[in-house]
Design a protein around this motif. Sequence first.
Motif, PDB file in Angstrom:
ATOM      1  N   ASP A 183       0.862  -1.179   0.000  1.00  0.00           N
ATOM      2  CA  ASP A 183       0.000   0.000   0.000  1.00  0.00           C
ATOM      3  C   ASP A 183       0.899   1.229   0.000  1.00  0.00           C
ATOM      4  OD1 ASP A 183       0.987   0.079   2.595  1.00  0.00           O
ATOM      5  OD2 ASP A 183      -0.874  -0.616   3.514  1.00  0.00           O
ATOM      6  N   GLY A 184       0.364   2.364   0.406  1.00  0.00           N
ATOM      7  CA  GLY A 184       1.159   3.583   0.372  1.00  0.00           C
ATOM      8  C   GLY A 184       2.338   3.583   1.303  1.00  0.00           C
ATOM      9  N   ASP A 185       2.372   2.655   2.267  1.00  0.00           N
ATOM     10  CA  ASP A 185       3.480   2.591   3.216  1.00  0.00           C
ATOM     11  C   ASP A 185       4.591   1.642   2.772  1.00  0.00           C
ATOM     12  OD1 ASP A 185       2.193   4.370   4.940  1.00  0.00           O
ATOM     13  OD2 ASP A 185       1.085   2.743   5.921  1.00  0.00           O
ATOM     14  N   GLY A 186       4.379   0.885   1.700  1.00  0.00           N
ATOM     15  CA  GLY A 186       5.410  -0.010   1.214  1.00  0.00           C
ATOM     16  C   GLY A 186       4.931  -1.448   1.112  1.00  0.00           C
ATOM     17  N   LEU A 187       5.878  -2.375   0.855  1.00  0.00           N
ATOM     18  CA  LEU A 187       5.588  -3.795   0.699  1.00  0.00           C
ATOM     19  C   LEU A 187       5.834  -4.530   2.011  1.00  0.00           C
ATOM     20  CD1 LEU A 187       7.068  -4.786  -2.792  1.00  0.00           C
ATOM     21  CD2 LEU A 187       4.669  -4.877  -2.100  1.00  0.00           C
ATOM     22  N   ARG A 188       4.982  -5.544   2.270  1.00  0.00           N
ATOM     23  CA  ARG A 188       5.138  -6.412   3.443  1.00  0.00           C
ATOM     24  C   ARG A 188       4.994  -7.855   2.986  1.00  0.00           C
ATOM     25  NH1 ARG A 188       1.530  -2.661   4.338  1.00  0.00           N
ATOM     26  NH2 ARG A 188      -0.215  -4.122   4.148  1.00  0.00           N
ATOM     27  N   PRO A 189       5.978  -8.704   3.263  1.00  0.00           N
ATOM     28  CA  PRO A 189       5.856 -10.122   2.849  1.00  0.00           C
ATOM     29  C   PRO A 189       4.770 -10.816   3.667  1.00  0.00           C
ATOM     30  CG  PRO A 189       7.821  -9.792   4.180  1.00  0.00           C
ATOM     31  CD  PRO A 189       7.275  -8.425   3.910  1.00  0.00           C
ATOM     32  N   LEU A 190       4.049 -11.742   3.032  1.00  0.00           N
ATOM     33  CA  LEU A 190       2.998 -12.493   3.693  1.00  0.00           C
ATOM     34  C   LEU A 190       3.449 -13.925   3.921  1.00  0.00           C
ATOM     35  CD1 LEU A 190      -0.208 -11.287   1.764  1.00  0.00           C
ATOM     36  CD2 LEU A 190       0.736 -10.414   3.909  1.00  0.00           C
ATOM     37  N   ASP A 191       2.927 -14.518   4.986  1.00  0.00           N
ATOM     38  CA  ASP A 191       3.234 -15.916   5.314  1.00  0.00           C
ATOM     39  C   ASP A 191       2.583 -16.812   4.253  1.00  0.00           C
ATOM     40  OD1 ASP A 191       3.586 -18.417   6.359  1.00  0.00           O
ATOM     41  OD2 ASP A 191       2.944 -17.873   8.389  1.00  0.00           O
ATOM     42  N   PRO A 192       3.357 -17.684   3.612  1.00  0.00           N
ATOM     43  CA  PRO A 192       2.776 -18.561   2.582  1.00  0.00           C
ATOM     44  C   PRO A 192       1.607 -19.390   3.090  1.00  0.00           C
ATOM     45  CG  PRO A 192       5.174 -18.668   2.531  1.00  0.00           C
ATOM     46  CD  PRO A 192       4.814 -17.885   3.740  1.00  0.00           C
ATOM     47  N   ALA A 193       1.578 -19.707   4.383  1.00  0.00           N
ATOM     48  CA  ALA A 193       0.477 -20.509   4.923  1.00  0.00           C
ATOM     49  C   ALA A 193      -0.823 -19.727   5.011  1.00  0.00           C
ATOM     50  CB  ALA A 193       0.861 -21.041   6.305  1.00  0.00           C
ATOM     51  N   GLU A 194      -0.751 -18.411   4.889  1.00  0.00           N
ATOM     52  CA  GLU A 194      -1.936 -17.579   5.044  1.00  0.00           C
ATOM     53  C   GLU A 194      -2.521 -17.121   3.712  1.00  0.00           C
ATOM     54  OE1 GLU A 194      -0.853 -14.363   7.568  1.00  0.00           O
ATOM     55  OE2 GLU A 194      -0.767 -15.579   9.393  1.00  0.00           O
ATOM     56  N   VAL A 195      -1.925 -17.561   2.589  1.00  0.00           N
ATOM     57  CA  VAL A 195      -2.413 -17.144   1.277  1.00  0.00           C
ATOM     58  C   VAL A 195      -2.647 -18.368   0.405  1.00  0.00           C
ATOM     59  CG1 VAL A 195      -1.267 -14.899   1.358  1.00  0.00           C
ATOM     60  CG2 VAL A 195      -0.065 -16.853   0.373  1.00  0.00           C
ATOM     61  N   THR A 196      -3.588 -18.198  -0.518  1.00  0.00           N
ATOM     62  CA  THR A 196      -3.865 -19.239  -1.516  1.00  0.00           C
ATOM     63  C   THR A 196      -3.607 -18.645  -2.884  1.00  0.00           C
ATOM     64  OG1 THR A 196      -5.573 -20.210  -0.087  1.00  0.00           O
ATOM     65  CG2 THR A 196      -5.596 -20.813  -2.422  1.00  0.00           C
ATOM     66  N   VAL A 197      -2.714 -19.285  -3.659  1.00  0.00           N
ATOM     67  CA  VAL A 197      -2.299 -18.762  -4.953  1.00  0.00           C
ATOM     68  C   VAL A 197      -2.755 -19.715  -6.047  1.00  0.00           C
ATOM     69  CG1 VAL A 197      -0.368 -17.968  -6.367  1.00  0.00           C
ATOM     70  CG2 VAL A 197      -0.299 -17.690  -3.863  1.00  0.00           C
ATOM     71  N   ALA A 198      -3.440 -19.170  -7.034  1.00  0.00           N
ATOM     72  CA  ALA A 198      -3.912 -19.972  -8.160  1.00  0.00           C
ATOM     73  C   ALA A 198      -2.832 -20.031  -9.232  1.00  0.00           C
ATOM     74  CB  ALA A 198      -5.200 -19.377  -8.710  1.00  0.00           C
ATOM     75  N   ALA A 199      -3.152 -20.741 -10.293  1.00  0.00           N
ATOM     76  CA  ALA A 199      -2.229 -20.829 -11.425  1.00  0.00           C
ATOM     77  C   ALA A 199      -2.026 -19.444 -12.024  1.00  0.00           C
ATOM     78  CB  ALA A 199      -2.782 -21.786 -12.476  1.00  0.00           C
ATOM     79  N   GLY A 200      -0.789 -19.127 -12.368  1.00  0.00           N
ATOM     80  CA  GLY A 200      -0.479 -17.818 -12.920  1.00  0.00           C
ATOM     81  C   GLY A 200      -0.066 -16.822 -11.860  1.00  0.00           C
ATOM     82  N   GLY A 201      -0.109 -17.224 -10.580  1.00  0.00           N
ATOM     83  CA  GLY A 201       0.362 -16.357  -9.511  1.00  0.00           C
ATOM     84  C   GLY A 201      -0.690 -15.466  -8.896  1.00  0.00           C
ATOM     85  N   ARG A 202      -1.951 -15.601  -9.327  1.00  0.00           N
ATOM     86  CA  ARG A 202      -2.991 -14.738  -8.788  1.00  0.00           C
ATOM     87  C   ARG A 202      -3.426 -15.243  -7.417  1.00  0.00           C
ATOM     88  NH1 ARG A 202      -8.450 -13.898  -8.434  1.00  0.00           N
ATOM     89  NH2 ARG A 202      -9.112 -11.735  -8.742  1.00  0.00           N
ATOM     90  N   VAL A 203      -3.501 -14.327  -6.457  1.00  0.00           N
ATOM     91  CA  VAL A 203      -3.919 -14.667  -5.100  1.00  0.00           C
ATOM     92  C   VAL A 203      -5.436 -14.729  -5.063  1.00  0.00           C
ATOM     93  CG1 VAL A 203      -3.913 -13.951  -2.674  1.00  0.00           C
ATOM     94  CG2 VAL A 203      -1.881 -13.583  -4.096  1.00  0.00           C
ATOM     95  N   THR A 204      -5.971 -15.851  -4.581  1.00  0.00           N
ATOM     96  CA  THR A 204      -7.427 -16.004  -4.489  1.00  0.00           C
ATOM     97  C   THR A 204      -7.946 -15.802  -3.077  1.00  0.00           C
ATOM     98  OG1 THR A 204      -7.181 -18.399  -4.198  1.00  0.00           O
ATOM     99  CG2 THR A 204      -7.493 -17.569  -6.459  1.00  0.00           C
ATOM    100  N   GLU A 205      -7.054 -15.930  -2.099  1.00  0.00           N
ATOM    101  CA  GLU A 205      -7.484 -15.767  -0.713  1.00  0.00           C
ATOM    102  C   GLU A 205      -6.270 -15.406   0.125  1.00  0.00           C
ATOM    103  OE1 GLU A 205      -9.906 -18.251   2.784  1.00  0.00           O
ATOM    104  OE2 GLU A 205      -9.533 -19.128   0.795  1.00  0.00           O
ATOM    105  N   ALA A 206      -6.459 -14.494   1.078  1.00  0.00           N
ATOM    106  CA  ALA A 206      -5.385 -14.102   1.990  1.00  0.00           C
ATOM    107  C   ALA A 206      -6.008 -13.715   3.324  1.00  0.00           C
ATOM    108  CB  ALA A 206      -4.579 -12.934   1.423  1.00  0.00           C
ATOM    109  N   ARG A 207      -5.423 -14.246   4.398  1.00  0.00           N
ATOM    110  CA  ARG A 207      -5.976 -13.980   5.723  1.00  0.00           C
ATOM    111  C   ARG A 207      -5.834 -12.492   6.069  1.00  0.00           C
ATOM    112  NH1 ARG A 207      -3.827 -17.597  10.591  1.00  0.00           N
ATOM    113  NH2 ARG A 207      -4.868 -19.159   9.257  1.00  0.00           N
TER     114      ARG A 207
END
Length: 546
Positions: A183-207
Amino acid sequence: MRTSLSGPGSTSTTPGREPAGSRPTPGRRTARHDAPITPAGLAVKVILLGLTAGIAVWAAFPLVAAGAWVGLALLVATTAGLGYLYLGRRHVPAKYLVPGTLFLIAFQVLPVLYTASTSFTNFGDGHRGSKDEAIVAIQTASVRQVPGSTEYALTIATTGDPAGGPLVFLVTDPATGAVSAGDGDGLRPLDPAEVTVAAGGRVTEARGYTVLNVGQASLRSQEITDLVVPTAGGALRSSGLSRAYQGTAVRAYDADCDCVRDTETGRVYPADAELGSFVAADGERLAQGWQVGVGLRNFTRVLTDPAISGPFFGTLVWNFAFAVGSTGGTFLLGMFIALALHSPRMRGTNLYRVLLILPYAMPSFAMLLIWRDMFNTDFGLINNVFGLGVDWFGGEWTARFAVILVQLWLGYPYMFLVATGALQAIPRELTEATSVDGASPWQSFRAVTLPLLLVALSPLLIASFAFNFNNFNAIYLTTEGAPFPADNPTNGATDLLITYTYRLAFGAQGAEFGFAAAISLFIFTIVAVVSAVSFRRTRKQEEVYA
């Protein structure tokens, strides 16, 4: 024959008199703080003190995070003082005075002090934050996509409502597959266990995030385009709704020269500490600056800038005319109606009073909008009923007459009510005595009724003048300050200083909060001086008729 027994250990028991031993000693106060506290009173005290302590703890965390130690110390001292005051049974007067004093400081003194401090700065659009924040904004706003820029799979999300919550970019690194939130404050890495990534790298769900679908994201496409996520090498920007690119800033800050360099044009913008901006040699100024102190510049600008001083003093004269006309007109009309209904020969006074206070019972903003339509040139009720073709809001004097007439209709019920109450407090014997002495009704009114009315109503008239001097709604909801001269679209013929200040602060040419705060202090000083002089004269009048 009544006898009184007295002897060792006995006291007088004369009926109607207290025993001598029970009389309070002169100069000694009877202790009243030993009275037992009721369960309800104890519960209220515990709840209020608990709320106070909870609010103090809640307010302490942001003060600690911001390093505002002075504010934190003040918060601790205030909370401790309130606890000491209300947990004990002493200092009873202070228990009633302290809450009102604290509210006075919070809602009156502090806003005035903040306004005064703002008036000595250039605070406004482009000058809201610090110099470091301005540099970050300049660099991120100049981000461009260059050949070889890294592209990321992008998902639009929010931490709030999909229609208006803050936007977040969920991006997937094509090389590592790592997901980050930006966001406007910068990038923050997310825990892989908290996100669901579809084919092509698109995130479908994130806690913790709400992923927007295509329709929701399309409605906020402009916000998505404007969002810039700062990174170490530049910034991330969107390229449509599904891709983002790592851009490079073409404008970069150079600490050696304290300037901003544009790598595309080669221009250099040195920092100007007095203006709070980066300014090139030819005078071109970058839009993003920072807040600095300007001393008395905002005040002298009002008095010396020809483009401002002329409209300002013209508006000031009309402001006085509007306030005096509105206050005096409503007082005279309300007083005469009250006098008519106060006559013992008048019948049906209760019905008349109900009908006459209807304008006071209606929402003022709705009535102002209705009056605006009634003055419409083409379909307005006034022109149609009287067969006129007057452009009421198109001419300077007709517009001013219209707003005073509207204010007269809205304001007279209040004066009618207070004048009715004041008339009922005047003994009829006074006016009857003047009639016996041969005075006419007019002489009786001028010598007795009017002076006594003014003694009672002078504070209300002063308050009404102060209100009408800053009557924002009466102008903005009817004429919006119009008509405007062709050479000055920021200052209209019916503008009061308060509407003129509003237009400066929130106008289309950019907000100037520092300058608007300076004008607000002018308004505050004028009203304070007029009120002080009026109250002084009122006190003298009260002494004469006391």
